[in-house]
Design a protein around this motif. Structure first.
Motif, PDB file in Angstrom:
ATOM      1  N   PRO A  16      -7.634 -12.978  29.308  1.00  0.00           N
ATOM      2  CA  PRO A  16      -8.136 -14.203  29.614  1.00  0.00           C
ATOM      3  C   PRO A  16      -9.296 -15.592  29.482  1.00  0.00           C
ATOM      4  N   GLY A  17      -9.295 -16.452  29.677  1.00  0.00           N
ATOM      5  CA  GLY A  17      -9.828 -17.664  29.692  1.00  0.00           C
ATOM      6  C   GLY A  17      -9.815 -18.696  28.465  1.00  0.00           C
ATOM      7  N   ALA A  18      -8.538 -17.901  27.682  1.00  0.00           N
ATOM      8  CA  ALA A  18      -8.161 -18.426  26.752  1.00  0.00           C
ATOM      9  C   ALA A  18      -7.788 -19.805  26.988  1.00  0.00           C
ATOM     10  N   GLN A  19      -7.744 -21.053  26.235  1.00  0.00           N
ATOM     11  CA  GLN A  19      -6.255 -22.269  26.747  1.00  0.00           C
ATOM     12  C   GLN A  19      -5.449 -22.087  25.942  1.00  0.00           C
ATOM     13  N   VAL A  20      -4.386 -22.284  26.848  1.00  0.00           N
ATOM     14  CA  VAL A  20      -2.604 -22.527  26.369  1.00  0.00           C
ATOM     15  C   VAL A  20      -2.252 -23.462  27.217  1.00  0.00           C
ATOM     16  N   SER A  21      -1.359 -24.373  26.807  1.00  0.00           N
ATOM     17  CA  SER A  21      -0.976 -25.863  27.612  1.00  0.00           C
ATOM     18  C   SER A  21       0.183 -25.946  27.053  1.00  0.00           C
ATOM     19  N   ILE A  22       1.269 -26.225  27.724  1.00  0.00           N
ATOM     20  CA  ILE A  22       2.742 -26.928  27.312  1.00  0.00           C
ATOM     21  C   ILE A  22       2.129 -28.153  26.592  1.00  0.00           C
ATOM     22  N   GLN A  23       2.926 -28.435  25.988  1.00  0.00           N
ATOM     23  CA  GLN A  23       2.723 -29.578  25.161  1.00  0.00           C
ATOM     24  C   GLN A  23       4.767 -30.351  25.197  1.00  0.00           C
ATOM     25  N   LEU A  24       4.359 -31.557  25.935  1.00  0.00           N
ATOM     26  CA  LEU A  24       6.090 -32.244  26.065  1.00  0.00           C
ATOM     27  C   LEU A  24       6.232 -32.549  25.028  1.00  0.00           C
ATOM     28  N   ASN A  25       7.339 -32.350  24.655  1.00  0.00           N
ATOM     29  CA  ASN A  25       7.799 -33.630  23.707  1.00  0.00           C
ATOM     30  C   ASN A  25       9.272 -34.891  24.226  1.00  0.00           C
ATOM     31  N   PRO A  26       8.552 -35.788  24.803  1.00  0.00           N
ATOM     32  CA  PRO A  26       9.583 -36.678  24.756  1.00  0.00           C
ATOM     33  C   PRO A  26      10.584 -37.266  24.004  1.00  0.00           C
ATOM     34  N   GLY A  27      11.060 -37.109  22.807  1.00  0.00           N
ATOM     35  CA  GLY A  27      12.104 -36.499  21.910  1.00  0.00           C
ATOM     36  C   GLY A  27      13.423 -36.341  22.405  1.00  0.00           C
ATOM     37  N   ALA A  28      14.403 -36.548  21.523  1.00  0.00           N
ATOM     38  CA  ALA A  28      15.470 -36.564  22.786  1.00  0.00           C
ATOM     39  C   ALA A  28      16.038 -34.841  21.947  1.00  0.00           C
ATOM     40  N   ALA A  29      14.967 -34.127  21.320  1.00  0.00           N
ATOM     41  CA  ALA A  29      15.343 -33.004  20.706  1.00  0.00           C
ATOM     42  C   ALA A  29      14.717 -31.749  22.053  1.00  0.00           C
ATOM     43  N   ALA A  30      13.590 -32.628  22.751  1.00  0.00           N
ATOM     44  CA  ALA A  30      12.244 -32.048  23.980  1.00  0.00           C
ATOM     45  C   ALA A  30      11.853 -30.596  23.159  1.00  0.00           C
ATOM     46  N   GLU A  31      12.074 -30.719  22.365  1.00  0.00           N
ATOM     47  CA  GLU A  31      11.024 -29.237  21.748  1.00  0.00           C
ATOM     48  C   GLU A  31       9.764 -29.220  21.976  1.00  0.00           C
ATOM     49  N   HIS A  32       9.513 -28.889  23.395  1.00  0.00           N
ATOM     50  CA  HIS A  32       8.600 -28.348  23.657  1.00  0.00           C
ATOM     51  C   HIS A  32       7.329 -27.481  22.851  1.00  0.00           C
ATOM     52  N   SER A  33       5.772 -26.919  22.895  1.00  0.00           N
ATOM     53  CA  SER A  33       5.099 -26.660  21.891  1.00  0.00           C
ATOM     54  C   SER A  33       4.046 -25.896  23.217  1.00  0.00           C
ATOM     55  N   LEU A  34       3.475 -25.346  22.455  1.00  0.00           N
ATOM     56  CA  LEU A  34       2.837 -24.542  23.142  1.00  0.00           C
ATOM     57  C   LEU A  34       0.958 -24.599  22.114  1.00  0.00           C
ATOM     58  N   LEU A  35       0.296 -25.008  22.673  1.00  0.00           N
ATOM     59  CA  LEU A  35      -0.843 -25.815  22.135  1.00  0.00           C
ATOM     60  C   LEU A  35      -1.903 -24.491  22.525  1.00  0.00           C
ATOM     61  N   ILE A  36      -2.060 -23.612  21.630  1.00  0.00           N
ATOM     62  CA  ILE A  36      -2.975 -22.476  21.876  1.00  0.00           C
ATOM     63  C   ILE A  36      -4.809 -22.943  21.194  1.00  0.00           C
ATOM     64  N   ASP A  37      -5.309 -21.902  22.327  1.00  0.00           N
ATOM     65  CA  ASP A  37      -6.921 -21.572  22.156  1.00  0.00           C
ATOM     66  C   ASP A  37      -6.958 -21.043  20.071  1.00  0.00           C
ATOM     67  N   SER A  38      -7.517 -22.204  19.633  1.00  0.00           N
ATOM     68  CA  SER A  38      -7.949 -21.831  17.879  1.00  0.00           C
ATOM     69  C   SER A  38      -8.770 -21.111  17.948  1.00  0.00           C
ATOM     70  N   LYS A  39      -9.402 -20.594  18.942  1.00  0.00           N
ATOM     71  CA  LYS A  39     -10.721 -20.152  18.265  1.00  0.00           C
ATOM     72  C   LYS A  39     -10.415 -18.303  18.745  1.00  0.00           C
ATOM     73  N   LEU A  40      -8.998 -18.272  19.428  1.00  0.00           N
ATOM     74  CA  LEU A  40      -7.827 -16.564  19.524  1.00  0.00           C
ATOM     75  C   LEU A  40      -7.124 -16.957  18.481  1.00  0.00           C
TER      76      LEU A  40
END
Length: 238
Positions: A16-40
């Motif tokens: 709870p409280g951790a910053q986690v978000s999805i980073q979209l990849n607009p390229g053909a591969a559409a390999e999206h990623s998770l940006l996770i809270d570096s503190k955790l």
């Protein structure tokens, strides 16, 4: 495999409280990623590795990314009445601001046990200068060892908790980090024993040719060899 959205939500529930978000990849591969809270970062990595439904037990690749400062233009629109009695007008006011740059470490994860993946996770530094520390994930995935050393060497990210954080490709005394976008290569070319073309031109600028000496042969254009005296002619006896 669970969707990226499901994994994001489970991380948020577990931390709870951790910053986690999805980073979209607009390229053909559409390999999206998770940006996770570096503190955790390490705790989240352990969760991804040990959770029964995920079991990301293998990190195949880790790399760095350099994001420079970015100029952002904010546009504020205001509706003002027309003094002449006509329809109201929309006036735009533009202001510029600078979004600080940062460095990223990107990891590609697979589950050998469950045969799924990849899931791509990212961690970001606070900036590109004095806040460049991230938690090392080598204690979680041993395969990160050399790759985090390479990121440290070429991008300058300091991985806290890495068991042996040393330069990998450049020599210990080397200054700077060659994969940064604003890196300027030196012109002394100590690493290039036989410079040519553009490298030769810069080498000549760094090491100006000595003034010619009377009676000494010019080695010719393009040569980096020092001027030499002409060979002595054999004496001819009558």
């Amino acid at each position: 495999m669970e969707t990226l959205e499901q994994i994001r939500d489970r991380i948020a529930t577990r931390f709870p409280g951790a910053q986690v978000s999805i980073q979209l990849n607009p390229g053909a591969a559409a390999e999206h990623s998770l940006l996770i809270d570096s503190k955790l970062g390490r705790e989240i990595a352990l969760f991804l590795r040990d959770d029964e439904a995920l079991q990301f037990d293998y990190c195949s690749n880790a790399t760095g990314v350099d994001w420079l400062d970015k100029e952002i233009v904010d546009v504020k629109k205001t509706t003002v009445p027309d003094a002449a009695g006509g329809p109201a007008k929309v006036v735009e006011e533009k202001t510029k601001r600078t979004e600080p740059g940062y460095l990223e470490a990107v990891y590609h994860l697979y589950s050998m046990a469950l045969k799924h993946g990849p899931v791509v996770i990212r961690m970001r530094t606070g900036n590109r200068s004095d806040n460049v520390t991230l938690p090392s994930l080598t204690p979680v995935w041993r395969s990160c060892d050399f790759q985090e050393r390479e990121i440290f060497d070429l991008y300058g990210i300091v991985f806290e908790g890495h068991p042996d954080l040393r330069r990998l490709l450049m020599w210990d005394e080397f200054k700077d980090h060659p994969m940064r976008k604003d890196y300027v290569s030196p012109d002394d070319f100590e690493y290039e024993p036989t410079p040519h073309d553009a490298v030769l031109a810069r080498a000549k600028a760094h090491y100006p040719a000595p003034a010619p000496v009377a009676g000494v042969a010019d080695p010719g254009p393009g040569s980096t060899s020092p001027a030499t005296k002409p060979a002595a002619q054999p004496e001819v006896k009558p």
